[in-house]
Write a protein that holds these residues in place. Structure first.
Motif, PDB file in Angstrom:
ATOM      1  N   ASN A  47       0.831  -1.212   0.000  1.00 53.11           N
ATOM      2  CA  ASN A  47       0.000   0.000   0.000  1.00 53.11           C
ATOM      3  C   ASN A  47       0.855   1.248   0.000  1.00 53.11           C
ATOM      4  N   HIS A  91     -10.496  -7.848  -8.523  1.00 54.22           N
ATOM      5  CA  HIS A  91     -10.941  -6.464  -8.556  1.00 54.22           C
ATOM      6  C   HIS A  91     -11.149  -5.912  -9.957  1.00 54.22           C
TER       7      HIS A  91
ATOM      8  N   PRO B 382      -8.351   4.197  -1.167  1.00 51.39           N
ATOM      9  CA  PRO B 382      -7.951   3.232  -2.192  1.00 51.39           C
ATOM     10  C   PRO B 382      -7.237   2.024  -1.594  1.00 51.39           C
ATOM     11  N   ALA B 383      -6.662   2.200  -0.391  1.00 46.94           N
ATOM     12  CA  ALA B 383      -5.903   1.105   0.211  1.00 46.94           C
ATOM     13  C   ALA B 383      -6.786  -0.114   0.471  1.00 46.94           C
ATOM     14  N   VAL B 385      -8.638  -1.755  -1.376  1.00 49.85           N
ATOM     15  CA  VAL B 385      -8.704  -2.780  -2.413  1.00 49.85           C
ATOM     16  C   VAL B 385      -7.642  -3.857  -2.203  1.00 49.85           C
ATOM     17  N   LEU B 386      -6.567  -3.483  -1.508  1.00 53.31           N
ATOM     18  CA  LEU B 386      -5.536  -4.496  -1.268  1.00 53.31           C
ATOM     19  C   LEU B 386      -5.871  -5.350  -0.056  1.00 53.31           C
ATOM     20  N   LYS B 387      -6.746  -4.823   0.773  1.00 52.94           N
ATOM     21  CA  LYS B 387      -7.135  -5.588   1.956  1.00 52.94           C
ATOM     22  C   LYS B 387      -8.083  -6.692   1.531  1.00 52.94           C
ATOM     23  N   GLY B 388      -7.994  -7.802   2.203  1.00 55.22           N
ATOM     24  CA  GLY B 388      -8.785  -8.967   1.819  1.00 55.22           C
ATOM     25  C   GLY B 388     -10.280  -8.734   1.819  1.00 55.22           C
TER      26      GLY B 388
END
Ligand code: ATP
Ligand code: MG
Lengths: 231, 389
Positions: A47, A91, B382-383, B385-388
């Protein structure tokens, strides 16, 4: 030249040190794998490198520019211009076709170009699936659309968080081959993975534990060499 | 491909391919626009409708004989009419008499039938008005009761009041009873009490009862406001003793007040409708933004600026507003037409300007309703989206 440089980076949630004094240099054209147990801070690191979050402390230099000082708007610009993202959960936008999903990245970057987007889809082997919605694609195909989307704007840096986590062996191979091609073309890759094989494909493996870099294996000079071969 | 093309492709795809809550918002906007356009159309047309309706109600002043008088003579009536300063659009006097058909009692009204239509424009006549001697106009109710139709002949029996003696029966052959045949020229359809009567001309009535007519009531349609009418009434009371003038109060007063009350009502309904659309669109949009947080995060991760995110969600909202407003303006006219034909018994004029106006209002309301949810959309991290998740 170092594309990315992290100096004494901390990310602290309450009293949890998700990243604890991380120092890391990634050269242009290098392919780095980040491994480590669950909760060790891999996604947190991604991130921050991906300009979606800021470190609590420390410097993150991308192309020599410290992103810690950027406004959220500045971060958006960097993300758009320099970085391609691939996620574990695919996604994709579920109401847009594969082709349109790729074009969305073009749309935010510069100009939507249907032909170029189609080329990218062909490159990941989905030329005949362009008009399909994500729900009509298999997991592997969806992930390949994500790869096409990540590479469409020719980013300097591709970040992938568990790109093969949900894929079977065949699709994992396809994605890895695509990474290899990108690497050969000189794109810098940072790939988070649990998969030993994916890790082994990289030039360098960095291991995180409790937010700290505990080991860094591999030939750092290989990236530069490979790049020279291509140029 | 142009950016706008892609933009439009994205927002239409979002609306067309996602069977989602957005349809609820669309429904709300459409229904709201329909109500608004309909109300405005009816309201715009209302003064004209009301004018005709009130005219259709006919008289706003009546003359009846004063307490000590049996009936009004036509000279008295003329004298009273002359006292009115304003424009008298119509004055019609009725003389009512009881009679029988086959021993069934009926009421006949003698009047100047041509004049009648001026004060009672709502009279619908199947056939024609009596124009010659011994012709008769029959109220629909009576026509059904006696099975009469245009062209039939009916025999009417009249027993003069002075021929009736105490306790004597008037059914059958009675001394002094006169008979007269009448030809039915038309049937009268008014939807009210006139349908219970038979109408003949003054002259026929005069012949039937064999005397000069004295009238029981005069209905007047005077083109004047309430004050002028009241002044005329006073004047007649002073100068013509045999005539007692009265205002048909409810109608003259309501004509002015109903309109202002209705406009307040229309305004109220409009505001409530707008508020309801706004609440519905705002809640829907909020839900949609929450539902699509991942997508918003993804778009941001791909480099979408806050402005692009706002433009996209606003665009979806405004597209709904546009479609809803467009469909609503047509449905609204249909709705107004329905109301008009059912309530006012007349058609209405289509206002072309209503289409753009409805659309603009729908757009404005949706835009207003979207502001907060859309601003929330830009706050998505936006972060995530990387989280499960
Ligand atoms: N927004 C947050 N607030 C508080 N704690 C957080 C937040 N994001 C991450 N963490 C914590 O930071 C630590 C690192 O999380 P991170 O997602 O980076 O792990 P990871 O290495 O990606 O794990 P996995 O392999 O399971 O994806 C975890 O303990 C997590 O609970
Ligand atoms: Mg993770």
């Amino acid at each position: 030249m170092a594309l990315l440089e992290l100096k004494n980076v901390y990310k602290i949630y309450g009293d949890l040190h998700a990243l604890d004094d991380v120092n890391l240099t990634v050269d242009e054209g290098e392919w780095v794998a980040i491994m480590g147990p669950s909760g060790s801070g891999k996604s947190t690191l991604m991130n921050i490198i991906g300009c979606m979050d800021k470190p609590t402390r420390g410097q993150v230099l991308l192309d020599g520019k410290d992103i810690a000082n950027e406004s959220s708007r500045g971060l958006t610009d960097i993300r758009r211009d320099k970085i391609g993202l691939i996620f574990q959960q695919f996604h994709l936008i579920n109401y847009l076709t594969a082709l349109e999903n790729v074009m969305v990245a073009q749309y935010y970057h510069s100009m939507p170009d249907e032909k170029e987007a189609m080329e990218a889809l062909k490159r990941v082997g989905l030329g005949d699936r362009a008009k399909h919605l994500p729900s009509q694609l298999s997991g592997g195909e969806q992930q390949r659309v994500c790869v096409a989307r990540a590479l469409i704007n020719h980013p300097e840096l591709i970040l992938a968080d568990e790109p093969t986590g949900n894929l079977d062996e065949t699709n994992e191979k396809i994605v890895l081959d695509l990474f290899r091609q990108l690497h050969d073309e000189g794109t810098t890759l940072i790939v988070v993975t649990h998969d030993a094989e994916v890790g082994a494909s990289a030039q360098r493996v960095i291991t995180l534990e409790y937010g700290k870099v505990t080991s860094s294996h591999g030939d750092t000079s290989f990236g530069k060499a490979a790049r020279k071969d291509v140029v | 491909m142009k950016r706008q093309t892609m933009y439009f492709r994205m927002i239409t795809a979002s609306l067309a391919r996602r069977k989602s809550r957005m349809l609820v918002a669309l429904l709300a906007i459409t229904v709201g626009s329909t109500i608004l356009a309909g109300l405005v159309t009816v309201y715009y047309d209302l003064p004209r409708q009301m004018g005709e309706q009130f005219l259709a109600y006919g008289a706003n002043m009546i003359f009846v004989p004063s307490a000590d008088s049996e009936g009004m003579r036509s000279e008295e009536i003329d004298e009273a009419v002359a006292q009115i300063d304003a424009d008298v659009e119509g004055a019609i006097s009725y003389c009512y008499e009881s009679a029988t058909i086959n021993d069934a009692p009926i009421i006949i009204a003698g009047c100047n039938l041509e004049e009648t239509l001026k004060t009672s424009p709502y009279w619908q006549i199947n056939g024609a008005l009596p124009s010659g001697d011994n012709e008769i106009l029959v109220g629909l109710e009576q026509a059904e009761f006696f099975s009469l139709d245009v062209g039939d002949t009916v025999s009417i029996a009249y027993l003069p009041p002075d021929a009736v003696r105490e306790g004597e029966q008037i059914i059958g052959e009675v001394e002094g009873k006169v008979y007269q045949d009448f030809t039915v020229t038309g049937l009268l359809d008014t939807g009210s009490s006139e349908e219970e009567y038979f109408f003949i001309s003054d002259t026929d009535m005069s012949e039937l009862i064999d005397s000069d007519l004295t009238y029981d009531v005069t209905e007047l349609r005077v083109n004047a406001d309430a004050d002028e009418l009241a002044a005329s009434v006073e004047k007649i009371k002073q100068t013509v003793p045999g005539v007692s003038p009265q205002l048909v109060k409810r109608i003259t007063e309501s004509q002015t007040t109903v309109l202002s009350k209705l406009s307040a009502l229309v305004l109220l309904v409009t505001i409530i409708t707008l508020a309801l659309i706004m609440i519905c669109v705002a809640t829907t949009m909020t839900a949609v933004v929450t539902e699509r947080r991942r997508e918003i995060g993804l778009r941001k991760a791909l480099g979408a600026s806050d402005r692009s995110i706002m433009l996209e969600f606003m665009g979806e909202g405004l597209l709904l507003g546009f479609i809803g407003g467009l469909v609503g303006s047509f449905l609204g006219f249909g709705f107004a037409l329905l109301v008009s034909t059912n309530v006012f018994n007349s058609t209405i004029t289509f206002l072309p300007a209503l289409i753009p106006v409805t659309i603009v209002v729908a757009l404005a309301v949706t835009a207003l309703a979207c502001i907060l949810p859309v601003r929330n959309a830009t706050k998505v991290d936006p972060a995530l989206v990387l989280k499960g998740e």
